[in-house]
Design a protein around this motif. Structure first.
Motif, PDB file in Angstrom:
ATOM      1  N   LEU A 127       4.729 -12.371   6.882  1.00 50.50           N
ATOM      2  CA  LEU A 127       3.353 -12.608   7.331  1.00 50.50           C
ATOM      3  C   LEU A 127       2.778 -11.383   8.036  1.00 50.50           C
ATOM      4  O   LEU A 127       1.608 -11.042   7.862  1.00 50.50           O
ATOM      5  N   GLY A 128       3.619 -10.724   8.857  1.00 49.87           N
ATOM      6  CA  GLY A 128       3.136  -9.554   9.583  1.00 49.87           C
ATOM      7  C   GLY A 128       2.678  -8.452   8.640  1.00 49.87           C
ATOM      8  O   GLY A 128       1.585  -7.873   8.813  1.00 49.87           O
ATOM      9  N   ASP A 129       3.481  -8.147   7.621  1.00 51.90           N
ATOM     10  CA  ASP A 129       3.102  -7.077   6.697  1.00 51.90           C
ATOM     11  C   ASP A 129       1.961  -7.499   5.781  1.00 51.90           C
ATOM     12  O   ASP A 129       1.077  -6.697   5.471  1.00 51.90           O
ATOM     13  N   LEU A 130       1.976  -8.758   5.345  1.00 45.73           N
ATOM     14  CA  LEU A 130       0.890  -9.237   4.476  1.00 45.73           C
ATOM     15  C   LEU A 130      -0.452  -9.139   5.192  1.00 45.73           C
ATOM     16  O   LEU A 130      -1.441  -8.671   4.623  1.00 45.73           O
ATOM     17  N   LEU A 131      -0.495  -9.566   6.455  1.00 46.74           N
ATOM     18  CA  LEU A 131      -1.736  -9.493   7.223  1.00 46.74           C
ATOM     19  C   LEU A 131      -2.154  -8.048   7.452  1.00 46.74           C
ATOM     20  O   LEU A 131      -3.350  -7.725   7.429  1.00 46.74           O
ATOM     21  N   ALA A 132      -1.162  -7.181   7.696  1.00 48.58           N
ATOM     22  CA  ALA A 132      -1.473  -5.765   7.903  1.00 48.58           C
ATOM     23  C   ALA A 132      -2.097  -5.159   6.646  1.00 48.58           C
ATOM     24  O   ALA A 132      -3.078  -4.398   6.719  1.00 48.58           O
ATOM     25  N   GLN A 133      -1.546  -5.492   5.498  1.00 50.19           N
ATOM     26  CA  GLN A 133      -2.059  -4.929   4.246  1.00 50.19           C
ATOM     27  C   GLN A 133      -3.444  -5.466   3.903  1.00 50.19           C
ATOM     28  O   GLN A 133      -4.303  -4.729   3.394  1.00 50.19           O
ATOM     29  N   LEU A 134      -3.663  -6.732   4.190  1.00 53.32           N
ATOM     30  CA  LEU A 134      -4.935  -7.350   3.810  1.00 53.32           C
ATOM     31  C   LEU A 134      -6.069  -7.006   4.766  1.00 53.32           C
ATOM     32  O   LEU A 134      -7.184  -6.691   4.341  1.00 53.32           O
ATOM     33  N   PHE A 135      -5.794  -7.055   6.075  1.00 50.84           N
ATOM     34  CA  PHE A 135      -6.883  -6.981   7.054  1.00 50.84           C
ATOM     35  C   PHE A 135      -6.963  -5.649   7.793  1.00 50.84           C
ATOM     36  O   PHE A 135      -7.982  -5.367   8.428  1.00 50.84           O
ATOM     37  N   ILE A 136      -5.908  -4.840   7.736  1.00 49.78           N
ATOM     38  CA  ILE A 136      -5.960  -3.534   8.396  1.00 49.78           C
ATOM     39  C   ILE A 136      -6.054  -2.419   7.362  1.00 49.78           C
ATOM     40  O   ILE A 136      -6.944  -1.568   7.417  1.00 49.78           O
ATOM     41  N   ALA A 137      -5.110  -2.424   6.412  1.00 51.38           N
ATOM     42  CA  ALA A 137      -5.142  -1.408   5.356  1.00 51.38           C
ATOM     43  C   ALA A 137      -6.231  -1.703   4.326  1.00 51.38           C
ATOM     44  O   ALA A 137      -6.680  -0.816   3.609  1.00 51.38           O
ATOM     45  N   GLY A 138      -6.660  -2.960   4.249  1.00 52.08           N
ATOM     46  CA  GLY A 138      -7.739  -3.317   3.329  1.00 52.08           C
ATOM     47  C   GLY A 138      -7.302  -3.619   1.916  1.00 52.08           C
ATOM     48  O   GLY A 138      -8.146  -3.758   1.023  1.00 52.08           O
ATOM     49  N   GLY A 139      -5.956  -3.731   1.690  1.00 50.11           N
ATOM     50  CA  GLY A 139      -5.451  -4.066   0.363  1.00 50.11           C
ATOM     51  C   GLY A 139      -5.610  -2.920  -0.615  1.00 50.11           C
ATOM     52  O   GLY A 139      -6.133  -1.860  -0.261  1.00 50.11           O
ATOM     53  N   PRO A 140      -5.150  -3.055  -1.864  1.00 49.09           N
ATOM     54  CA  PRO A 140      -4.452  -4.231  -2.394  1.00 49.09           C
ATOM     55  C   PRO A 140      -3.033  -4.341  -1.861  1.00 49.09           C
ATOM     56  O   PRO A 140      -2.526  -3.413  -1.218  1.00 49.09           O
ATOM     57  N   VAL A 141      -2.393  -5.475  -2.122  1.00 47.14           N
ATOM     58  CA  VAL A 141      -1.070  -5.744  -1.577  1.00 47.14           C
ATOM     59  C   VAL A 141      -0.021  -4.927  -2.322  1.00 47.14           C
ATOM     60  O   VAL A 141       0.035  -4.937  -3.551  1.00 47.14           O
ATOM     61  N   ASP A 142       0.783  -4.207  -1.548  1.00 44.16           N
ATOM     62  CA  ASP A 142       1.938  -3.478  -2.096  1.00 44.16           C
ATOM     63  C   ASP A 142       3.129  -4.438  -2.031  1.00 44.16           C
ATOM     64  O   ASP A 142       3.737  -4.621  -0.976  1.00 44.16           O
ATOM     65  N   TYR A 143       3.453  -5.045  -3.156  1.00 47.97           N
ATOM     66  CA  TYR A 143       4.477  -6.093  -3.155  1.00 47.97           C
ATOM     67  C   TYR A 143       5.881  -5.538  -2.910  1.00 47.97           C
ATOM     68  O   TYR A 143       6.731  -6.225  -2.348  1.00 47.97           O
ATOM     69  N   LYS A 144       6.115  -4.285  -3.316  1.00 48.32           N
ATOM     70  CA  LYS A 144       7.412  -3.682  -3.026  1.00 48.32           C
ATOM     71  C   LYS A 144       7.607  -3.521  -1.526  1.00 48.32           C
ATOM     72  O   LYS A 144       8.665  -3.849  -0.978  1.00 48.32           O
ATOM     73  N   ARG A 145       6.594  -3.018  -0.858  1.00 50.76           N
ATOM     74  CA  ARG A 145       6.649  -2.864   0.598  1.00 50.76           C
ATOM     75  C   ARG A 145       6.779  -4.217   1.280  1.00 50.76           C
ATOM     76  O   ARG A 145       7.544  -4.381   2.232  1.00 50.76           O
ATOM     77  N   LEU A 146       6.049  -5.195   0.786  1.00 54.48           N
ATOM     78  CA  LEU A 146       6.106  -6.542   1.355  1.00 54.48           C
ATOM     79  C   LEU A 146       7.510  -7.115   1.240  1.00 54.48           C
ATOM     80  O   LEU A 146       8.049  -7.689   2.204  1.00 54.48           O
TER      81      LEU A 146
END
Length: 238
Positions: free
Chosen positions: A93-112
């Motif tokens: 959840l921490g990384d998903l939220l960071a990617q979506l709302f801070i980095a602005g996406g798209p989601v890097d699934y490998k990093r997740l």
């Protein structure tokens, strides 16, 4: 007056003739208002069946939070596995939220997946053993034990944890040992300083009020926000 008396007598005779008995007033003053016997649904004995917000743990399994009792039982029976899974969810959840709302996406699934697996393979199990050891070495919830635990956690455990975190990310990304060493040298202090702004207060509550069994779930609840910081820091190029 005679006319009035005649009318009264005639009326009485007429009512008796039709079989109607005169009504006798029995006024005794104002009666007390009737009590309302209808109860609110939330005050009924089986309120747990009416609203999930008022669950009765003796009636509905799980108490106020559905599934909490089952989760608690699992923590007792398989503490390491459950804490590992809890940390997996927290880091996910921490990384998903960071990617979506801070980095602005798209989601890097490998990093997740990488960070979620770190929560599962290291954060949960290592936290289980570390806090068990710490509570055994420094028992109690008075001021001295609590502040001692916070100091040990932040001054010793935090740098070790952050070093393992950066090493893990480097190995997963295929970095050389020199690159990993540079990452730790450049970012370890920043990571620890970020921790020192958040975790002393969190751990004061943790070591004072939270039982050993619930430390990892409590930490993960708070760490979802902190993991957003770590995920961004960990993905930064050296």
């Amino acid at each position: 007056m005679k006319l009035f008396s005649t009318i009264i007598v005639s009326s009485c005779l007429a009512t008796q003739a039709f079989g109607v008995s005169p009504v006798v007033s029995k006024t005794k003053g104002l009666s007390k208002p009737a009590l309302v016997t209808h109860k609110s649904p939330l005050r009924q004995k089986n309120a747990a069946d009416v609203s999930p917000l008022f669950r009765d743990p003796t009636i509905t399994r799980g108490g106020a939070i559905p599934g909490l009792e089952a989760y608690s039982d699992a923590l007792d029976k398989k503490p390491i596995t459950m804490k590992a899974l809890t940390s997996l969810v927290g880091w996910f959840l921490g990384d998903l939220l960071a990617q979506l709302f801070i980095a602005g996406g798209p989601v890097d699934y490998k990093r997740l997946a990488t960070l979620s697996f770190f929560g599962f393979i290291y954060h949960g199990p290592s936290g289980h053993y570390f806090y068990n050891w710490l509570d055994k070495q420094i028992p109690g919830t008075d001021a001295v034990p609590v502040f001692s635990k916070v100091a040990i956690d932040q001054l010793f455990w935090c740098p070790i944890f952050m070093s393992v975190f950066f090493t893990y990310l480097g190995l997963v990304n295929g970095d050389s040992l020199s690159t990993i060493g540079s990452k730790i040298k450049n970012d370890l202090l920043t990571a620890c300083q970020g921790s020192w702004k958040v975790w002393p207060i969190v751990h004061l509550i943790n070591f004072k009020f939270v039982s050993n069994k619930w430390r990892i779930p409590y930490i993960n609840a708070v760490q979802i926000a902190f993991n957003m910081f770590l995920s961004l820091l960990g993905s930064k190029k050296s």
